[in-house]
Design a protein around this motif. Sequence first.
Motif, mmCIF file in Angstrom:
data_model
loop_
_atom_site.group_PDB
_atom_site.id
_atom_site.type_symbol
_atom_site.label_atom_id
_atom_site.label_comp_id
_atom_site.label_asym_id
_atom_site.label_seq_id
_atom_site.Cartn_x
_atom_site.Cartn_y
_atom_site.Cartn_z
ATOM 1 N N GLY A 72 0.782 -1.001 0.116
ATOM 2 C CA GLY A 72 0.067 -0.138 0.092
ATOM 3 C C GLY A 72 0.710 1.193 -0.070
ATOM 4 O O GLY A 72 2.048 1.331 0.264
ATOM 5 N N ARG A 73 0.200 2.378 -0.432
ATOM 6 C CA ARG A 73 0.830 3.764 -0.327
ATOM 7 C C ARG A 73 0.302 4.656 0.652
ATOM 8 O O ARG A 73 0.345 5.762 0.514
ATOM 9 C CB ARG A 73 0.644 4.073 -1.954
ATOM 10 C CG ARG A 73 1.333 3.260 -2.893
ATOM 11 C CD ARG A 73 1.292 4.139 -4.299
ATOM 12 N NE ARG A 73 1.305 5.491 -4.266
ATOM 13 C CZ ARG A 73 2.383 6.276 -4.157
ATOM 14 N NH1 ARG A 73 3.658 5.415 -4.609
ATOM 15 N NH2 ARG A 73 2.892 7.528 -4.390
ATOM 16 N N ARG A 74 0.281 4.143 1.826
ATOM 17 C CA ARG A 74 -0.261 4.945 2.759
ATOM 18 C C ARG A 74 0.729 5.283 3.991
ATOM 19 O O ARG A 74 0.592 6.125 4.827
ATOM 20 C CB ARG A 74 -1.509 4.441 3.601
ATOM 21 C CG ARG A 74 -2.862 4.271 2.664
ATOM 22 C CD ARG A 74 -3.962 3.922 3.440
ATOM 23 N NE ARG A 74 -3.728 2.341 3.814
ATOM 24 C CZ ARG A 74 -4.363 1.732 4.689
ATOM 25 N NH1 ARG A 74 -5.464 2.170 5.358
ATOM 26 N NH2 ARG A 74 -4.126 0.479 4.881
ATOM 27 N N THR A 75 1.653 4.445 4.030
ATOM 28 C CA THR A 75 2.846 4.526 4.877
ATOM 29 C C THR A 75 3.773 5.544 4.968
ATOM 30 O O THR A 75 4.256 5.849 3.755
ATOM 31 C CB THR A 75 3.734 3.010 5.016
ATOM 32 O OG1 THR A 75 2.608 2.074 5.191
ATOM 33 C CG2 THR A 75 4.650 3.049 6.062
ATOM 34 N N VAL A 76 4.016 6.140 5.967
ATOM 35 C CA VAL A 76 5.186 7.150 6.106
ATOM 36 C C VAL A 76 6.385 6.827 6.655
ATOM 37 O O VAL A 76 6.371 6.055 7.567
ATOM 38 C CB VAL A 76 4.701 8.475 6.768
ATOM 39 C CG1 VAL A 76 5.535 9.601 7.032
ATOM 40 C CG2 VAL A 76 3.700 9.146 6.066
ATOM 41 N N VAL A 77 7.341 6.767 5.963
ATOM 42 C CA VAL A 77 8.795 6.112 6.213
ATOM 43 C C VAL A 77 9.412 7.333 6.953
ATOM 44 O O VAL A 77 9.648 8.489 6.603
ATOM 45 C CB VAL A 77 9.558 5.720 5.279
ATOM 46 C CG1 VAL A 77 10.782 5.036 5.812
ATOM 47 C CG2 VAL A 77 8.560 4.906 4.301
ATOM 48 N N LEU A 78 9.982 7.093 8.287
ATOM 49 C CA LEU A 78 10.724 7.883 9.197
ATOM 50 C C LEU A 78 12.421 7.415 8.934
ATOM 51 O O LEU A 78 12.316 6.161 9.610
ATOM 52 C CB LEU A 78 10.335 7.969 10.622
ATOM 53 C CG LEU A 78 8.889 8.444 10.939
ATOM 54 C CD1 LEU A 78 8.380 8.607 12.329
ATOM 55 C CD2 LEU A 78 8.687 9.617 10.054
ATOM 56 N N ILE A 79 13.243 7.758 8.634
ATOM 57 C CA ILE A 79 14.409 7.368 8.418
ATOM 58 C C ILE A 79 15.116 8.216 9.500
ATOM 59 O O ILE A 79 15.782 9.499 9.132
ATOM 60 C CB ILE A 79 15.220 7.641 7.149
ATOM 61 C CG1 ILE A 79 14.317 6.615 6.099
ATOM 62 C CG2 ILE A 79 16.532 6.948 6.929
ATOM 63 C CD1 ILE A 79 14.981 6.521 4.704
ATOM 64 N N VAL A 80 15.852 7.739 10.512
ATOM 65 C CA VAL A 80 16.559 8.373 11.382
ATOM 66 C C VAL A 80 17.979 8.241 11.364
ATOM 67 O O VAL A 80 18.580 6.919 11.763
ATOM 68 C CB VAL A 80 15.976 8.168 13.049
ATOM 69 C CG1 VAL A 80 16.872 8.906 13.990
ATOM 70 C CG2 VAL A 80 14.560 8.211 13.178
ATOM 71 N N THR A 81 18.783 9.138 10.672
ATOM 72 C CA THR A 81 20.054 8.792 10.606
ATOM 73 C C THR A 81 20.907 10.300 10.235
ATOM 74 O O THR A 81 19.934 11.227 9.879
ATOM 75 C CB THR A 81 20.440 7.916 9.123
ATOM 76 O OG1 THR A 81 21.953 7.871 9.187
ATOM 77 C CG2 THR A 81 19.796 8.574 8.104
ATOM 78 N N ASP A 82 22.273 10.088 10.721
ATOM 79 C CA ASP A 82 22.827 11.438 10.181
ATOM 80 C C ASP A 82 23.766 11.537 8.575
ATOM 81 O O ASP A 82 24.038 12.216 8.201
ATOM 82 C CB ASP A 82 24.165 11.764 11.218
ATOM 83 C CG ASP A 82 25.062 10.344 11.074
ATOM 84 O OD1 ASP A 82 24.912 9.330 10.316
ATOM 85 O OD2 ASP A 82 25.879 10.593 12.208
ATOM 86 N N GLY A 83 23.219 10.545 7.989
ATOM 87 C CA GLY A 83 23.528 10.406 6.588
ATOM 88 C C GLY A 83 25.229 9.838 6.367
ATOM 89 O O GLY A 83 25.292 9.898 5.162
ATOM 90 N N LEU A 84 25.732 9.825 7.271
ATOM 91 C CA LEU A 84 27.085 9.249 7.002
ATOM 92 C C LEU A 84 27.098 7.700 6.762
ATOM 93 O O LEU A 84 27.562 6.780 7.583
ATOM 94 C CB LEU A 84 27.987 9.463 8.266
ATOM 95 C CG LEU A 84 27.850 10.907 9.078
ATOM 96 C CD1 LEU A 84 28.552 10.885 10.105
ATOM 97 C CD2 LEU A 84 28.309 11.968 7.783
ATOM 98 N N ASP A 85 26.829 7.348 5.505
ATOM 99 C CA ASP A 85 26.572 5.947 5.112
ATOM 100 C C ASP A 85 28.006 5.588 4.378
ATOM 101 O O ASP A 85 28.626 6.366 3.750
ATOM 102 C CB ASP A 85 25.485 5.913 4.137
ATOM 103 C CG ASP A 85 25.097 4.488 3.863
ATOM 104 O OD1 ASP A 85 24.279 3.907 4.638
ATOM 105 O OD2 ASP A 85 25.640 3.893 2.705
ATOM 106 N N THR A 86 28.467 4.304 4.566
ATOM 107 C CA THR A 86 29.478 3.667 3.976
ATOM 108 C C THR A 86 29.358 2.750 3.152
ATOM 109 O O THR A 86 30.347 2.379 2.280
ATOM 110 C CB THR A 86 30.560 3.046 5.343
ATOM 111 O OG1 THR A 86 29.643 2.009 5.712
ATOM 112 C CG2 THR A 86 30.822 4.022 6.286
#
Length: 413
Positions: free
Chosen positions: A328-342
């Motif tokens: 479904g397309r009702r879900t809101v995604v919360l991504i908790v990160t500082d963006g320092l991806d390796t």
Amino acid sequence: MMPADQRDTAARPQQVSLLGDARSGKLSGNLSAFGRALRRAGVPVDAARIALAQQALQCVGVARKQDVGAALETVLVSREQDRAVFREMFAAFFRDPELAHQLLARMMPRSEREAGPPRARPRVQAALAPPAGAPGTAKPDLELDAAMTASDVIRLKSADFNQMSASEYFLVQRLVRDVALPLPTVASRRTRAGTRGSRIHWGRTLRAAAHNGGDVMALHRLRRRRQPLPLLALVDVSGSMERYARTLLAFLHAATRHVQVGGRILPVCRNVFAFGTELTDLGPAFRLADTDAMLQAAGGLIHDYAGGTRLGDCLASLWRGHARCLVGRRTVVLIVTDGLDTGDPDDLARELGRLKLRTRRILWLNPLLRFDGYTPSARGAAVLHRMADAMLAVHNVSRLQDLAGAIATLVKQ
């Protein structure tokens, strides 16, 4: 040779002064004062625990400070996060009578403060006074940590989670559990009887007609039920996010447990995952009612805590093992990160693109936004900045209070 009675006196450990002798009649009063101080510092202490503490001290005695501290901690502390607060308070209470009186004066009501702190016994002053002629006998000014009194709530709400002392951090963890998150509601697939609606409730309409001799007097309608907005939370547990992750998990557990919709208390459809170098489903931990128990269970589930960050690989694992969360397309995604991806930024961009196609909105909760001159210059941060629908800083309690408004605005877009 020293007489036997003097040798016994010299070998006997020093009495704990502020608690007083058990036979002096002041044990109960000092225990009550210490319990009041703990309660004002946020430790749940009641009369039953104080009575149990008095019995414990009668069993272990008050001859050794270490025994007194261990006995009181055993009966007065029931939560793991309160141990550091108890030990700091115990050290302040027994280090100096003046410090203890100043501490209690901050914590007691105004009427008790105006009466002035109680006078210390002469033996206590003599025992704690420095030797005559010793260097450095000037008494420094007594300073108290305001976080221990839990009185400076405004300062704690605007303080960065990563720049707090241990006692402040534990107090803030309790504050975030009281932050409300009134989620917006969406129409569910289920229906209920109502006065308005696009569909006719034939069952109720025909039953009403049977009571009126077969005449249809009104057309009853079906309307869609309202339900809280479904959430998918992905929390970074890498080394740079260690303190933020624990606080955000406590906040999400308390704030997204249920929501009030039309006078009814409804559970929230939430799926919470921790990610670092691998993806961890925190669903079993979030099903626990107590937040402290949830944090302890989450600590046992997460095996890559304080490690690196590979969000792209973790999103691929989400597709493989937990695709049901993305129906479904009702879900809101919360991504908790500082963006320092390796990880590989191309993999991250591809996985985020797949995520956007099957969810409603992506909200990036970034603690680094607390800096005015912040720019997403890291490769992973640049991809997140391009793919996310909105960003919000979550470095203190005040920002967490703004989260509900940000989600509501994002849903309306």
